[in-house]
Design a protein around this motif. Structure first.
Motif, PDB file in Angstrom:
ATOM      1  N   GLN A  61      48.939  52.250  41.569  1.00  0.00           N
ATOM      2  CA  GLN A  61      48.977  50.830  41.221  1.00  0.00           C
ATOM      3  C   GLN A  61      47.625  50.284  40.813  1.00  0.00           C
ATOM      4  OE1 GLN A  61      49.106  48.680  45.399  1.00  0.00           O
ATOM      5  NE2 GLN A  61      50.662  50.267  45.307  1.00  0.00           N
TER       6      GLN A  61
ATOM      7  N   HIS B 118      45.602  46.118  40.314  1.00  0.00           N
ATOM      8  CA  HIS B 118      45.718  44.667  40.471  1.00  0.00           C
ATOM      9  C   HIS B 118      44.978  43.945  39.346  1.00  0.00           C
ATOM     10  CE1 HIS B 118      47.243  45.576  44.404  1.00  0.00           C
ATOM     11  NE2 HIS B 118      46.120  46.161  44.764  1.00  0.00           N
TER      12      HIS B 118
ATOM     13  N   LYS C  78      43.383  40.139  42.643  1.00  0.00           N
ATOM     14  CA  LYS C  78      43.229  40.852  43.901  1.00  0.00           C
ATOM     15  C   LYS C  78      42.102  41.872  43.820  1.00  0.00           C
ATOM     16  CE  LYS C  78      46.092  43.382  47.223  1.00  0.00           C
ATOM     17  NZ  LYS C  78      47.436  43.930  47.422  1.00  0.00           N
TER      18      LYS C  78
ATOM     19  N   GLU D 177      40.051  44.201  46.615  1.00  0.00           N
ATOM     20  CA  GLU D 177      40.337  44.634  47.984  1.00  0.00           C
ATOM     21  C   GLU D 177      39.400  45.753  48.375  1.00  0.00           C
ATOM     22  OE1 GLU D 177      44.419  45.656  47.236  1.00  0.00           O
ATOM     23  OE2 GLU D 177      43.998  47.799  47.220  1.00  0.00           O
TER      24      GLU D 177
ATOM     25  N   HIS E  59      44.678  52.860  41.876  1.00  0.00           N
ATOM     26  CA  HIS E  59      44.509  53.328  43.252  1.00  0.00           C
ATOM     27  C   HIS E  59      45.843  53.601  43.917  1.00  0.00           C
ATOM     28  CE1 HIS E  59      44.953  48.969  43.572  1.00  0.00           C
ATOM     29  NE2 HIS E  59      45.399  49.140  44.805  1.00  0.00           N
TER      30      HIS E  59
ATOM     31  N   GLU F  54      42.592  46.826  55.458  1.00  0.00           N
ATOM     32  CA  GLU F  54      42.322  46.297  54.118  1.00  0.00           C
ATOM     33  C   GLU F  54      41.865  44.849  54.228  1.00  0.00           C
ATOM     34  OE1 GLU F  54      44.779  47.143  50.487  1.00  0.00           O
ATOM     35  OE2 GLU F  54      45.490  45.118  50.836  1.00  0.00           O
TER      36      GLU F  54
HETATM   37 ZN    ZN Z   1      45.974  47.586  46.192  1.00  0.00          ZN
END
Ligand code: ZN
Length: 313
Positions: A95, A97, A113, A115, A172, A182
């Protein structure tokens, strides 16, 4: 001023396991619970205050009605951060973001996002997907369209104590057998680019290939990885700076006996990851999450425990 202890919100997922109960003792809804949202005011999981004079209120209520608790970032529309513990029993989809600008336009004004992951534990031989091998955007699009996954995906070994920053646009995925903390922007926007051709209920899960190709950055820079540094060390404990980026700063503190810290004018998210002890006289143990209000003054941790703390940027 008092510390604000929160009730976590749990998320059942196809890839989740039971370690949130086995390791942290949480009362989880099932043996496929993937996420514990320990500190969150997001609409998809808004934590309740667990105790004290604000007990029973949502964190989002405090953000709206008690600005004095949050310091200079309190004028933002939303509580900016979200802290989770993730238990991946199976591999997560690959995925990416979006950043704030893309999410604002394409996701109804949501935050993007950014993270970061602190690896709490993982099984021997586990890897993690961070980045890709395409040399530019054109090659990235071609590798995705032609499903050249084994050439495209960059996989690296992972061990307990490793730390990763995932900027928007970074491909990632967590693999099965990984337990991590996280710290992220308060956003729930994820674009799935590849799901290992798995079926759930007989169907492949929805992918977001166009959005993924829009936001994936190419080439990936493996040298940009954060380098945690011990910034204070003594018989009483040690403090490690994990990262300071444009959205948050994160530190880990390992307390041997007693640790005092003034967190200053920003509010501070704290997650106890190991051990037990007391914080300003209140008993705490691993798995507890709380917020230290802005301008709280010196906070005293006693016992043998480890915690990660974060502040907004
Ligand atoms: Zn993520």
């Amino acid at each position: 001023m008092e510390l604000i202890f929160l009730e976590p919100v749990f998320k059942e997922t196809v890839w989740g396991g039971n370690k949130l109960r086995e390791v942290f003792g949480y009362d989880i809804p099932s043996d496929h619970t993937g996420e514990c949202w320990g500190i969150s005011a997001h609409k998809n999981g808004d934590c309740l205050v667990a105790s004290g004079t604000l007990a029973g209120q949502h964190l989002s209520d405090l953000w709206r009605e008690h600005k004095e608790l949050f310091g200079p970032t309190a004028d933002r529309a939303e509580f900016p951060l979200l802290v989770k513990i993730i238990d991946a029993k199976a591999d997560l989809s690959i995925q990416v973001h979006p950043d704030d600008a893309y999410a604002a336009v394409h996701e109804n004004g949501s935050l993007g996002k950014m993270e970061c992951w602190y690896i709490l534990d993982c099984e021997p031989g586990t890897t993690i997907v961070i980045g890709h091998h395409a040399k530019d955007a054109q090659e990235m699009r071609r590798m995705i369209q032609e499903k050249q996954w084994s050439r495209f995906i960059r996989e690296v070994p992972v061990k307990k104590g490793d730390f990763f920053q995932i900027d928007p646009g970074c491909v990632h995925a967590i693999k099965g057998g990984t337990l991590l903390l996280e710290t992220q922007q308060s956003s729930d926007i994820t674009y799935r680019v590849y799901d290992y051709d798995r079926l759930s209920d007989g169907k492949p899960r929805q992918l977001h290939v166009k959005q993924s190709m829009d936001v994936i950055k190419a080439p990936f820079d493996p040298g940009a990885r954060p380098k945690p540094q011990v910034v204070k060390e003594g018989p009483e404990g040690s403090k490690t700076h994990l990262i300071t980026c444009s959205r948050y700063a994160c530190f880990k503190v390992d307390v041997n006996t007693c640790w005092e810290e003034d967190f200053g004018g920003d509010f501070t998210n704290v997650s106890i990851l190991e051990g037990e002890g007391r914080v300003d006289g209140i008993s705490v143990k691993m798995g507890q999450h709380f917020i230290i209000p802005a301008g709280y003054g010196t906070c005293q941790f006693e016992g043998k425990l480890s915690f990660i703390f974060s502040q907004p940027r």
